[in-house]
Design an enzyme around this catalytic site. Structure first.
Site, PDB file in Angstrom:
ATOM      1  N   ASP A   9       0.861  -1.188   0.000  1.00 49.41           N
ATOM      2  CA  ASP A   9       0.000   0.000   0.000  1.00 49.41           C
ATOM      3  C   ASP A   9       0.896   1.235   0.000  1.00 49.41           C
ATOM      4  O   ASP A   9       2.096   1.150   0.284  1.00 49.41           O
ATOM      5  CB  ASP A   9      -0.913   0.021   1.234  1.00 49.41           C
ATOM      6  N   SER A  10       0.272   2.371  -0.274  1.00 53.11           N
ATOM      7  CA  SER A  10       1.022   3.626  -0.238  1.00 53.11           C
ATOM      8  C   SER A  10       1.384   4.009   1.194  1.00 53.11           C
ATOM      9  O   SER A  10       2.195   4.908   1.402  1.00 53.11           O
ATOM     10  CB  SER A  10       0.175   4.737  -0.850  1.00 53.11           C
ATOM     11  N   TYR A  41      -0.572   8.559  -2.669  1.00 52.48           N
ATOM     12  CA  TYR A  41      -0.443   8.268  -4.090  1.00 52.48           C
ATOM     13  C   TYR A  41      -1.573   8.939  -4.885  1.00 52.48           C
ATOM     14  O   TYR A  41      -1.433   9.167  -6.084  1.00 52.48           O
ATOM     15  CB  TYR A  41      -0.546   6.752  -4.335  1.00 52.48           C
ATOM     16  N   GLY A  42      -2.681   9.183  -4.198  1.00 47.73           N
ATOM     17  CA  GLY A  42      -3.890   9.681  -4.860  1.00 47.73           C
ATOM     18  C   GLY A  42      -3.685  10.815  -5.847  1.00 47.73           C
ATOM     19  O   GLY A  42      -4.188  10.766  -6.970  1.00 47.73           O
ATOM     20  N   CYS A  72      -4.165  -1.379  -2.155  1.00 45.82           N
ATOM     21  CA  CYS A  72      -4.250   0.053  -2.410  1.00 45.82           C
ATOM     22  C   CYS A  72      -5.101   0.204  -3.672  1.00 45.82           C
ATOM     23  O   CYS A  72      -4.777  -0.381  -4.709  1.00 45.82           O
ATOM     24  CB  CYS A  72      -2.847   0.612  -2.637  1.00 45.82           C
ATOM     25  N   ASN A  73      -6.180   0.950  -3.546  1.00 43.42           N
ATOM     26  CA  ASN A  73      -7.074   1.110  -4.700  1.00 43.42           C
ATOM     27  C   ASN A  73      -6.409   1.864  -5.842  1.00 43.42           C
ATOM     28  O   ASN A  73      -6.592   1.547  -7.014  1.00 43.42           O
ATOM     29  CB  ASN A  73      -8.340   1.856  -4.282  1.00 43.42           C
ATOM     30  N   THR A  74      -5.629   2.894  -5.480  1.00 43.23           N
ATOM     31  CA  THR A  74      -4.985   3.714  -6.503  1.00 43.23           C
ATOM     32  C   THR A  74      -4.009   2.853  -7.315  1.00 43.23           C
ATOM     33  O   THR A  74      -4.015   2.889  -8.551  1.00 43.23           O
ATOM     34  CB  THR A  74      -4.247   4.901  -5.842  1.00 43.23           C
ATOM     35  N   GLU A 151      -3.329   8.984   7.638  1.00 42.12           N
ATOM     36  CA  GLU A 151      -1.876   8.741   7.693  1.00 42.12           C
ATOM     37  C   GLU A 151      -1.257   9.510   8.868  1.00 42.12           C
ATOM     38  O   GLU A 151      -0.289   9.083   9.474  1.00 42.12           O
ATOM     39  CB  GLU A 151      -1.262   9.178   6.355  1.00 42.12           C
ATOM     40  N   CYS A 184     -10.850   3.297  -0.832  1.00 41.59           N
ATOM     41  CA  CYS A 184      -9.473   3.601  -0.439  1.00 41.59           C
ATOM     42  C   CYS A 184      -9.255   2.829   0.850  1.00 41.59           C
ATOM     43  O   CYS A 184     -10.090   2.884   1.762  1.00 41.59           O
ATOM     44  CB  CYS A 184      -9.305   5.099  -0.199  1.00 41.59           C
ATOM     45  N   THR A 185      -8.158   2.088   0.905  1.00 43.29           N
ATOM     46  CA  THR A 185      -7.965   1.207   2.053  1.00 43.29           C
ATOM     47  C   THR A 185      -7.654   1.962   3.346  1.00 43.29           C
ATOM     48  O   THR A 185      -7.649   1.379   4.423  1.00 43.29           O
ATOM     49  CB  THR A 185      -6.856   0.176   1.761  1.00 43.29           C
ATOM     50  N   HIS A 186      -7.406   3.266   3.234  1.00 39.33           N
ATOM     51  CA  HIS A 186      -7.233   4.065   4.456  1.00 39.33           C
ATOM     52  C   HIS A 186      -8.567   4.320   5.164  1.00 39.33           C
ATOM     53  O   HIS A 186      -8.608   4.541   6.363  1.00 39.33           O
ATOM     54  CB  HIS A 186      -6.608   5.431   4.128  1.00 39.33           C
TER      55      HIS A 186
HETATM   56  N1  DGL Z   1      -4.686   3.476   0.430  1.00 38.43           N
HETATM   57  C1  DGL Z   1      -4.664   4.044  -0.884  1.00 38.43           C
HETATM   58  C2  DGL Z   1      -5.846   3.553  -1.701  1.00 38.43           C
HETATM   59  O1  DGL Z   1      -6.485   2.582  -1.341  1.00 38.43           O
HETATM   60  C3  DGL Z   1      -4.678   5.526  -1.040  1.00 38.43           C
HETATM   61  C4  DGL Z   1      -4.041   6.509  -0.209  1.00 38.43           C
HETATM   62  C5  DGL Z   1      -3.145   7.411  -1.032  1.00 38.43           C
HETATM   63  O2  DGL Z   1      -3.605   8.417  -1.615  1.00 38.43           O
HETATM   64  O3  DGL Z   1      -1.976   7.076  -1.096  1.00 38.43           O
HETATM   65  O4  DGL Z   1      -6.149   4.125  -2.715  1.00 38.43           O
END
Ligand code: DGL
Length: 274
Positions: A9-10, A41-42, A72-74, A151, A184-186
């Protein structure tokens, strides 16, 4: 020595998926990489996300993982197909499992999706949902403020509530929307706040549970589920501050995480560049 499952993940978001893996597959070992230093990463360009993702993947491939979970979805939106084509191991992302869970849940056929700008602009959720059911109506919303607060550990209290409340207002007008995907996994780390803002009539879906189920199915299919007697071991790597990561990981996994190290990824040559 048993082969671990690799999770990337990011940052800390993928821990929401890792914790489900630990719960559903207690015998399996996990190696987790969170690119905290370069999170989020978004807002990053696609090419950059692809490069960073390959750096994490390369690091894990050198550690003999038997399967990769792109938590991580992104990164899933931008790299899943490429990773599946190029890697010799099974690769699971988080978008399809989340989309499937939402379709199973929705009675009205109106589904909301929140995620990073990268994920939402890629239209990966709309495509995946409508590929499964062409009649599904999707309301998607980019939420660039949410992953950064998670984060930083701002996951409860007035400030966090205000940010979540302001961010989600555009979705409140869709009265028929009965399901909201945390794309988004966050976001599962602020799930209670999201639920509070959306109200009890909207079912909030995170992909962790469904993703772990998919991992279990695929490992079973490939006869790769661990059958031995060794205890599972989990290792965590972050590109950022170890103490911050450790606190969040220990809290999320409900135990003291000791096996955690800092890693420099930018020096690792990406597989695709070899
Ligand atoms: N956890 C990441 C996701 O699922 C995104 C967070 C980020 O922007 O890095 O997309």
């Amino acid at each position: 020595m048993k082969q671990p499952i690799g999770v990337i993940d990011s940052g800390v978001g993928g821990l929401t998926v890792a914790s489900e893996l630990v719960r559903q597959l207690p015998k399996e070992s996990i190696i987790y990489v969170g690119d905290t230093k370069r999170c989020p990463y978004g807002p990053r360009p696609k090419e950059e996300v692809i490069q960073y993702t390959w750096e994490m993947v390369h690091f894990l491939m050198e550690r003999d993982i038997k399967m990769l979970v792109v938590a991580c979805n992104t990164a899933t939106a931008f790299t899943l197909e490429q990773l599946r084509e190029e890697l010799p191991i099974p690769v699971v992302g988080v978008i399809q499992p989340g989309a499937r869970a939402a379709i199973t849940n929705s009675r009205t056929g109106e589904v909301g999706v929140i995620g990073t700008e990268g994920t939402i602009n890629s239209k990966a959720y709309v495509d995946t949902l409508q590929h499964i059911n062409a009649d599904i109506k999707v309301h998607d919303l980019a939420c660039p403020r949410l992953a950064p607060i998670v984060e930083q550990g701002i996951v409860q209290g007035t400030e966090a509530y205000q940010i979540v409340n302001e961010t989600l207002q555009p979705l409140k007008r869709y009265k028929n929307m009965d399901t909201l995907i945390l794309g988004c996994t966050h976001y599962p780390m602020i799930r209670d706040l999201i639920q509070e803002v959306m109200g009890p009539l909207v079912m909030v879906i995170s992909s962790g549970e469904e993703t772990a189920r998919e991992v279990s199915t695929i490992l079973g299919y490939h006869k790769k589920l661990y059958q031995g007697r060794e205890e599972s071991q989990h290792y965590f790597y972050t590109t950022g501050d170890v103490q911050v990561f450790k606190a969040i990981a220990s809290n999320w996994l409900n135990k003291d995480i000791e096996a955690i190290d800092q890693v420099e990824l930018d020096t690792v040559k990406s597989l695709s560049q070899r």
